[in-house]
Design an enzyme around this catalytic site. Structure first.
Site, PDB file in Angstrom:
ATOM      1  N   HIS A  20       0.830  -1.202   0.000  1.00  0.00           N
ATOM      2  CA  HIS A  20       0.000   0.000   0.000  1.00  0.00           C
ATOM      3  C   HIS A  20       0.866   1.255   0.000  1.00  0.00           C
ATOM      4  O   HIS A  20       0.678   2.166  -0.830  1.00  0.00           O
ATOM      5  CB  HIS A  20      -0.909  -0.029   1.233  1.00  0.00           C
ATOM      6  CG  HIS A  20      -1.778   1.163   1.396  1.00  0.00           C
ATOM      7  ND1 HIS A  20      -3.145   1.140   1.168  1.00  0.00           N
ATOM      8  CD2 HIS A  20      -1.505   2.452   1.794  1.00  0.00           C
ATOM      9  CE1 HIS A  20      -3.661   2.343   1.403  1.00  0.00           C
ATOM     10  NE2 HIS A  20      -2.686   3.142   1.785  1.00  0.00           N
ATOM     11  N   GLU A  21       1.818   1.316   0.922  1.00  0.00           N
ATOM     12  CA  GLU A  21       2.668   2.513   1.026  1.00  0.00           C
ATOM     13  C   GLU A  21       3.625   2.620  -0.151  1.00  0.00           C
ATOM     14  O   GLU A  21       3.909   3.722  -0.628  1.00  0.00           O
ATOM     15  CB  GLU A  21       3.436   2.491   2.349  1.00  0.00           C
ATOM     16  CG  GLU A  21       2.555   2.522   3.590  1.00  0.00           C
ATOM     17  CD  GLU A  21       1.599   3.702   3.618  1.00  0.00           C
ATOM     18  OE1 GLU A  21       1.967   4.789   3.140  1.00  0.00           O
ATOM     19  OE2 GLU A  21       0.465   3.540   4.104  1.00  0.00           O
TER      20      GLU A  21
ATOM     21  N   HIS B 165       1.870   4.303  -2.979  1.00  0.00           N
ATOM     22  CA  HIS B 165       1.856   5.764  -2.839  1.00  0.00           C
ATOM     23  C   HIS B 165       3.168   6.360  -3.356  1.00  0.00           C
ATOM     24  O   HIS B 165       3.164   7.338  -4.122  1.00  0.00           O
ATOM     25  CB  HIS B 165       1.702   6.161  -1.368  1.00  0.00           C
ATOM     26  CG  HIS B 165       0.319   5.991  -0.817  1.00  0.00           C
ATOM     27  ND1 HIS B 165      -0.810   6.454  -1.462  1.00  0.00           N
ATOM     28  CD2 HIS B 165      -0.117   5.436   0.345  1.00  0.00           C
ATOM     29  CE1 HIS B 165      -1.882   6.185  -0.734  1.00  0.00           C
ATOM     30  NE2 HIS B 165      -1.490   5.559   0.366  1.00  0.00           N
TER      31      HIS B 165
END
Length: 199
Positions: free
Chosen positions: A26-27, A30
């Site tokens: 997820h990170e 980003h």
């Protein structure tokens, strides 16, 4: 070792693996999207990686292990460095995280079906695989929905903030810290409420 205790230990070991993979991916998503848009802030801070030690937030990890929803350390961005529209850069970078969890959910669903076709569910290995892919699938869907809630500091808040008129957005920002603290308390001590909202 009692069977129930073994099943509990197995479940939490699976949840730890899911935590490390899902939050890190997820990170990293980003950071990847920010770099694609021209901002290398996260890249030079070492966030474009699957290394969980770089991403995991202790409190968010505990919340995930206990309640199935959690968060990692926010990826730093510098919107001024985005190519083109600053607001579109913020939206795309923010949405990249939840989209990555949806992709992981789809992959786990597909792998779960393959495992179902190839390995008997009644066997120990088949049962373990079905439990693993079920937890992986449901956890990533929960993370995607949770992170799109329009509450600071979640991704949904950044998306809403980018599309709101500046006057309204800056008005909300004045209370951002208090809203975030109240939401954190709600996540930790009122999981039933968050679950109903997400449902």
């Amino acid at each position: 070792m009692p069977e129930n205790l073994f099943a509990t230990i197995q479940f939490y070991l699976i949840r730890i693996i899911v935590l490390l993979v899902s939050l890190s991916f997820h990170e990293m998503a980003h950071a990847w999207m920010a770099l694609r848009r021209g901002d290398d802030t996260a890249y030079y801070q070492g966030r474009l990686t699957m290394n969980p030690l770089v991403h995991i937030d202790p409190l968010g990890a505990v919340a995930f292990l206990i309640g199935g929803i959690g968060w990692a350390k926010p990826v730093p961005i510098n919107p001024v460095r985005f190519r083109g529209s600053m607001k579109s850069g913020i939206v795309l970078t923010s949405v990249a995280g939840p989209v990555s969890n949806i992709l992981l959910a789809l992959v786990s669903y597909l792998l779960g079906w393959i495992a179902f076709l190839l390995v008997p569910v009644a066997s120990p290995i088949g049962n373990l695989l079905q439990t693993f892919f079920s937890v992986f699938f449901l956890s990533n869907l929960a993370l995607a929905v949770f992170n799109m809630l329009p509450v600071p500091p979640l991704d949904g808040y950044k998306v809403i903030g980018a599309v709101l008129p500046n006057r309204l957005y800056y008005g909300i920002m004045a209370y951002e810290r208090y809203i975030g603290m109240a939401f954190l308390l709600l996540v930790l001590f009122g999981r039933g409420v968050i679950g109903q909202v997400m449902s």
